[in-house]
Design a protein around this motif. Structure first.
Motif, PDB file in Angstrom:
ATOM      1  N   GLN A   1     -37.808  56.088 -32.954  1.00  0.00           N
ATOM      2  CA  GLN A   1     -36.877  55.113 -33.549  1.00  0.00           C
ATOM      3  C   GLN A   1     -36.136  54.329 -32.714  1.00  0.00           C
ATOM      4  OE1 GLN A   1     -37.099  54.488 -37.162  1.00  0.00           O
ATOM      5  NE2 GLN A   1     -38.712  55.757 -36.577  1.00  0.00           N
TER       6      GLN A   1
ATOM      7  N   GLU B   1     -42.943  58.710 -35.058  1.00  0.00           N
ATOM      8  CA  GLU B   1     -42.598  57.588 -34.322  1.00  0.00           C
ATOM      9  C   GLU B   1     -41.155  57.429 -33.676  1.00  0.00           C
ATOM     10  OE1 GLU B   1     -44.976  55.229 -33.443  1.00  0.00           O
ATOM     11  OE2 GLU B   1     -46.319  56.157 -34.534  1.00  0.00           O
TER      12      GLU B   1
ATOM     13  N   ALA C   1     -41.088  50.110 -29.499  1.00  0.00           N
ATOM     14  CA  ALA C   1     -41.174  51.731 -29.902  1.00  0.00           C
ATOM     15  C   ALA C   1     -42.535  52.006 -29.748  1.00  0.00           C
ATOM     16  CB  ALA C   1     -41.013  51.862 -31.450  1.00  0.00           C
TER      17      ALA C   1
ATOM     18  N   VAL D   1     -40.042  47.366 -33.173  1.00  0.00           N
ATOM     19  CA  VAL D   1     -41.458  48.060 -33.644  1.00  0.00           C
ATOM     20  C   VAL D   1     -42.202  48.034 -32.419  1.00  0.00           C
ATOM     21  CG1 VAL D   1     -43.366  48.233 -35.119  1.00  0.00           C
ATOM     22  CG2 VAL D   1     -41.058  47.753 -35.988  1.00  0.00           C
TER      23      VAL D   1
ATOM     24  N   SER E   1     -32.829  51.620 -31.902  1.00  0.00           N
ATOM     25  CA  SER E   1     -31.521  50.904 -32.716  1.00  0.00           C
ATOM     26  C   SER E   1     -31.110  50.211 -31.346  1.00  0.00           C
ATOM     27  CB  SER E   1     -30.606  51.911 -33.239  1.00  0.00           C
ATOM     28  OG  SER E   1     -29.620  51.369 -33.340  1.00  0.00           O
TER      29      SER E   1
ATOM     30  N   ALA F   1     -32.964  55.005 -28.024  1.00  0.00           N
ATOM     31  CA  ALA F   1     -34.194  55.450 -28.678  1.00  0.00           C
ATOM     32  C   ALA F   1     -34.144  56.727 -29.141  1.00  0.00           C
ATOM     33  CB  ALA F   1     -35.447  55.507 -27.620  1.00  0.00           C
ATOM     34  N   SER F   2     -34.712  57.344 -30.314  1.00  0.00           N
ATOM     35  CA  SER F   2     -34.606  58.476 -30.693  1.00  0.00           C
ATOM     36  C   SER F   2     -35.996  59.135 -31.117  1.00  0.00           C
ATOM     37  CB  SER F   2     -33.590  58.535 -32.073  1.00  0.00           C
ATOM     38  OG  SER F   2     -32.446  58.212 -32.001  1.00  0.00           O
TER      39      SER F   2
ATOM     40  N   ARG G   1     -43.732  54.852 -26.792  1.00  0.00           N
ATOM     41  CA  ARG G   1     -44.587  56.003 -27.304  1.00  0.00           C
ATOM     42  C   ARG G   1     -45.814  55.963 -26.407  1.00  0.00           C
ATOM     43  NH1 ARG G   1     -46.144  58.891 -32.671  1.00  0.00           N
ATOM     44  NH2 ARG G   1     -47.767  60.075 -31.937  1.00  0.00           N
TER      45      ARG G   1
END
Length: 548
Positions: free
Chosen positions: A480, A478, A498, A495, A482, A465-466, A502
């Motif tokens: 990101q 948002e 993510a 998605v 991977s 996660a970035s 969040r």
């Protein structure tokens, strides 16, 4: 190891178990001598690793007492780790001309040739290192100039056989010197440290001369292109294949870097005199099919080998297909079965006929079967036997055979210190051993954190996660996600993950979000929970945090 005043001991740091990696140490009084320094294929138990070497830490710590490293022969499981480990030993290396020629190429490629004191020692040579009176005795094996090593000490004589067999016609090099072994037996041998690879195989291992006759007859009757793969270091087999091709009116080309290196070392040492220069790889494809024979690397299914590329139809210079024949002039090393089968299936799909030692006499082992072991015990008459070089069941069977032959066997594992002097051998202590993975220019512990992480990624995947946050820890934009290998391109799951990630970040205490380390660790926990909920597995997770 605590020095025991006035003793003789044997310690394998590698060489027992199913993986080669031969590295043996002898101690006489307070001096140490290393014999061989090899690598091994990782096999199916360690799919995240290609090649391994013994952990040299114990010996490296005592290198001030290390008199030298003696090489018995030029096989990778006896010589291949020298380039990777020598800087931890920094000792003299003793090797016969062929082994020295092979090692010189390895050291030159690694930029180490000017550092390493490599002493060329002739077959049958007798030389002294400290308390060790050493002598090479020629043995037949599947590589030129293989030598058994006699270690005479004030405590008694030990015979370290290395790899050997009793071949009545080995083609290149002399037969095993049975008269010399008989003379040694008359002199008196305290212990024999001996090859166990084929201790469960009845009868005799067979002769290279038989393989040459069969290959010659087989190749003469085949139409289309022919490719033969085997162990690159078997110079006698290389010569047999080349001469068989020539007898069938074919030109011969070598495919694979290790084959070209072995050819160069062999010609440098006076071998292959009857074999004309090989056709350059780049020119082979222009020859008529019935006039071409290829000798290729890749008999063990190595993914970057010439044969593997041919099976995948990705080789830049050659292709095989319908009407062509591939001969595997080798055995399957345990652990390589799946890789070999993959290559053979790929060749079959391309229309090639595949021949192996299971259906044709195209290979003999370089190791002694039971009749040969019995013969050597009858010649040497050792008081004690120490089986090495094989899986535990092989060494156990070898021990039983040694007992039948009048020797008292001692089965030991890597790290066992077997004191040979005194009233009766005994394991007096153990030293730490291990295996290191070759990872580019690095050596990584097999049981270390990096390899464990690689293993976990291989089986469970990895999610990264970035996210960017401001000074107060509020998420900007948002996050990101991977997850290569876990989701297809376009999947909705990243998605959703993510969004959950969040929300979890937003609910964290404000004070926590102002500290990078605390926020990063809490974010990892939140990501792990969100991924686990969706995937029902536990991949590795990592968070890249950017504070703006």
């Amino acid at each position: 190891m605590n020095a025991v005043s006035g003793d003789l001991a044997f310690l394998p740091l590698g060489g027992t178990g199913e993986i080669g990696m031969n590295l043996s140490v002898y101690r006489c009084d307070d001096a140490l001598l290393a014999v061989d320094c090899g690598l091994g294929f990782a096999g199916h138990d360690n799919p995240e690793v290609d090649v391994m070497v013994p952990d040299p830490a114990w010996l490296a710590e005592r290198r001030d007492r290390l008199l030298g490293l003696v090489i018995t022969h030029a096989h990778e499981d006896h010589i291949g780790a020298v380039v990777h480990l020598w800087r931890q030993f920094r000792c003299k290396i003793f090797a016969t001309p062929f082994a020295a020629a092979v090692l010189t190429r390895k050291l030159t490629e690694a930029g180490m040739m000017q550092e390493v004191p490599l002493l060329v020692t002739q077959p049958r040579a007798r030389f002294t290192l400290g308390p060790f009176d050493l002598q090479y005795l020629p043995v037949a094996h599947s590589v030129p100039e293989s030598q058994a090593l006699v270690l005479r000490t004030r405590h008694g004589t030990v015979l370290h056989t290395g790899d050997w067999k009793l071949d009545p016609d080995p083609l290149i090099g002399p037969r095993t010197d049975e008269a010399a072994f008989a003379a040694l037996g008359e002199e008196g041998v305290l212990a024999m440290v001996c090859d166990s690879t084929n201790a469960m195989v009845e009868g005799h291992s067979g002769s290279e001369a038989d393989v040459r006759r069969n290959l010659t007859a087989l190749i003469r009757g085949i139409q289309g292109r022919i490719a033969v793969t085997g162990f690159a270091s078997n110079v006698a087999r290389l010569e047999s294949i080349a001469l068989a091709g020539r007898a069938a009116g074919r030109q011969v080309s070598l495919f694979g870097r290790s084959l070209r290196n072995i050819e160069a070392a062999a010609r440098e040492c006076g071998y292959l005199k009857t074999v004309p220069a090989f056709v350059p790889e780049e020119e082979a494809d222009y020859l008529p099919d019935d006039e071409l024979l290829l000798i290729c690397t890749g008999s063990q299914g190595e993914p970057r080998s010439a044969m593997s590329k041919i099976a995948d139809d990705t080789h830049p210079n050659i292709a095989l297909g319908e009407g062509d024949t591939v001969i595997f002039s080798s055995r399957r090393i345990p652990g390589n079965e799946k890789a070999i089968q993959r290559v053979q299936d790929g060749l079959a799909r391309r229309g090639c006929k595949v021949m192996t030692d299971e259906d044709h006499m195209v290979h003999v082992s370089g190791h002694p079967a039971r009749d040969e072991l019995k013969r050597l015990y009858a010649l040497v008459k050792p008081r004690y036997a120490v089986p090495v070089h094989g899986e535990w069941r092989h060494m156990q069977e070898h021990g039983a055979l040694a007992k039948e032959c009048g020797a008292i066997p001692f089965l030991i594992e890597d790290g066992d210190v077997l004191r040979l002097s005194g009233n009766r051998p005994e394991v007096v202590e153990g030293v730490p051993t291990g295996r290191l993975a070759i990872d580019g220019d690095r050596l990584l512990p097999i049981d270390g954190a990096l390899i464990a992480a690689r293993r976990r990624m291989m089986f469970n995947g990895m999610v990264v996660a970035s996210l960017a946050v401001d000074a107060q820890g509020r998420v900007l934009g948002e996050p990101q996600i991977s997850a290569p290998g876990l989701f297809e391109v376009g999947d909705a799951e990243p998605v959703v993950i993510a969004a959950e990630f969040r929300r979890a970040l937003a609910d964290m205490p404000a004070a926590l979000k102002r500290e990078d380390d605390q926020l990063r660790e809490a974010a990892r926990s939140a990501l792990r929970k969100a991924v686990g909920k969706r995937l029902r597995k536990r991949p590795m997770v990592e968070v890249h945090l950017l504070r703006l």
